[in-house]
Enzyme design. Structure first.
Site, mmCIF file in Angstrom:
data_model
loop_
_atom_site.group_PDB
_atom_site.id
_atom_site.type_symbol
_atom_site.label_atom_id
_atom_site.label_comp_id
_atom_site.label_asym_id
_atom_site.label_seq_id
_atom_site.Cartn_x
_atom_site.Cartn_y
_atom_site.Cartn_z
ATOM 1 N N CYS A 1 0.820 -1.220 0.000
ATOM 2 C CA CYS A 1 0.000 0.000 0.000
ATOM 3 C C CYS A 1 0.854 1.269 0.000
ATOM 4 C CB CYS A 1 -0.917 -0.014 1.218
ATOM 5 S SG CYS A 1 -2.322 1.090 1.024
ATOM 6 N N ASP B 1 -6.900 -3.751 10.688
ATOM 7 C CA ASP B 1 -5.721 -2.903 10.883
ATOM 8 C C ASP B 1 -5.633 -2.516 12.366
ATOM 9 O OD1 ASP B 1 -3.522 -1.324 10.317
ATOM 10 O OD2 ASP B 1 -4.577 0.045 8.972
HETATM 11 O O1 LIG Z 1 -1.053 4.533 4.464
HETATM 12 C C1 LIG Z 1 -1.602 5.587 4.741
HETATM 13 O O2 LIG Z 1 -0.965 6.650 4.840
HETATM 14 C C2 LIG Z 1 -3.082 5.619 4.972
HETATM 15 C C3 LIG Z 1 -3.690 6.821 5.298
HETATM 16 C C4 LIG Z 1 -5.039 6.886 5.511
HETATM 17 C C5 LIG Z 1 -5.811 5.752 5.417
HETATM 18 C C6 LIG Z 1 -5.229 4.537 5.114
HETATM 19 C C7 LIG Z 1 -3.858 4.448 4.894
HETATM 20 N N1 LIG Z 1 -3.264 3.250 4.617
HETATM 21 C C8 LIG Z 1 -4.013 2.054 4.440
HETATM 22 C C9 LIG Z 1 -3.294 0.776 4.338
HETATM 23 O O3 LIG Z 1 -3.825 -0.140 3.702
HETATM 24 C C10 LIG Z 1 -2.018 0.484 5.088
HETATM 25 O O4 LIG Z 1 -1.238 -0.356 4.307
HETATM 26 C C11 LIG Z 1 -2.379 -0.218 6.396
HETATM 27 O O5 LIG Z 1 -2.986 0.720 7.214
HETATM 28 C C12 LIG Z 1 -1.115 -0.793 7.079
HETATM 29 O O6 LIG Z 1 -0.137 0.159 7.221
HETATM 30 P P1 LIG Z 1 1.247 -0.180 7.983
HETATM 31 O O7 LIG Z 1 0.928 -0.445 9.400
HETATM 32 O O8 LIG Z 1 2.044 1.046 7.781
HETATM 33 O O9 LIG Z 1 1.834 -1.361 7.280
#
Ligand SMILES: O=C(O)c1ccccc1NCC(=O)[C@H](O)[C@H](O)COP(=O)(O)O
Length: 211
Positions: A11, A127
């Site tokens: 992502c 999440d």
């Molecule tokens: O990634 C972002 O900045 C974000 C911002 C607002 C809403 C969703 C967002 N990301 C969504 C995702 O699918 C991420 O990959 C997921 O939250 C996991 O993130 P991480 O813990 O950093 O791997």
């Protein structure tokens, strides 16, 4: 036994060469963030990324409480395959969107997780719950919270995954898919070595369990 083909979504891609590198490394899906975030992309940039990708990589648009018409317009303009809803969207909102949806649910407590079954969606992405933060936090949660949870839609595990913990996560949770953003970044940018290592680790665990 672990599903042999756990799907992998990377992502927060922000440019076509990096998205192509993710696809080449074996990512099944890429996420483009349209919500306020340091990873946000414009619809024009997202369209460029979508057009650069090979046909069998799923393009997922990430939105937070956007008007349905705006989501439909951006999905059509960019050629998105799926929509990931990361805000307070209701089951009714998902129904009227008439697009393939993934609903993000915060791993706050068991009651919150069980409410995921109210959503008419293609998958549920669980999440980490962090007050004041919406997504992409890089923080894990206690995966045991998912033990015995019966979801109607396939489960995508997210939150603080990285090459060093994704093997354990997949073995324990046995999700349909995994999602990563921060865990494959260095200094806030996607890192090709980490993306490859992440994907390789998931594949190793899946092959190991099947063999
Ligand atoms: O990634 C972002 O900045 C974000 C911002 C607002 C809403 C969703 C967002 N990301 C969504 C995702 O699918 C991420 O990959 C997921 O939250 C996991 O993130 P991480 O813990 O950093 O791997």
């Amino acid at each position: 036994m672990t599903d042999q083909s756990v799907r992998i979504k990377i992502c927060g891609l922000q440019d076509a060469p990096t998205a192509l590198a993710a696809a080449k490394a074996g990512a099944d899906a890429i996420g483009l963030v349209f919500a306020p975030s340091r990873r946000r992309v414009t619809p024009e940039r997202a369209r460029e990324i979508c057009q650069a990708l090979p046909p069998l990589v799923t393009r997922v648009g990430v939105f937070v409480d956007s008007p349905a018409d705006e989501v439909r317009q951006i999905a059509d303009f960019c050629g998105l395959d799926s929509i990931q809803l990361h805000g307070q969207e209701s089951p009714g909102y998902c129904r009227q969107l008439s697009l393939r949806c993934i609903k993000a649910i915060p791993a706050r407590d068991r009651v919150t997780l069980e409410r995921a079954n109210d959503y008419p969606v293609s998958a549920i992405l669980v999440d980490t719950f962090i007050p004041g933060s919406i997504g992409g936090s890089g923080q894990t949660f206690h995966w045991q919270l998912l033990e015995g949870l019966s979801l109607k839609a396939p489960l995508i595990l997210a939150g603080g995954l990285h090459p060093g913990n994704v093997g354990r996560a997949v073995a324990l949770v046995r999700p349909y898919g995994v999602d990563v953003s921060s865990g494959v970044e260095v200094n806030g940018q996607k890192d090709r070595v980490l993306m490859k290592a992440f994907i390789q680790r998931v594949r190793e665990v899946c092959v190991g369990a099947a063999g």
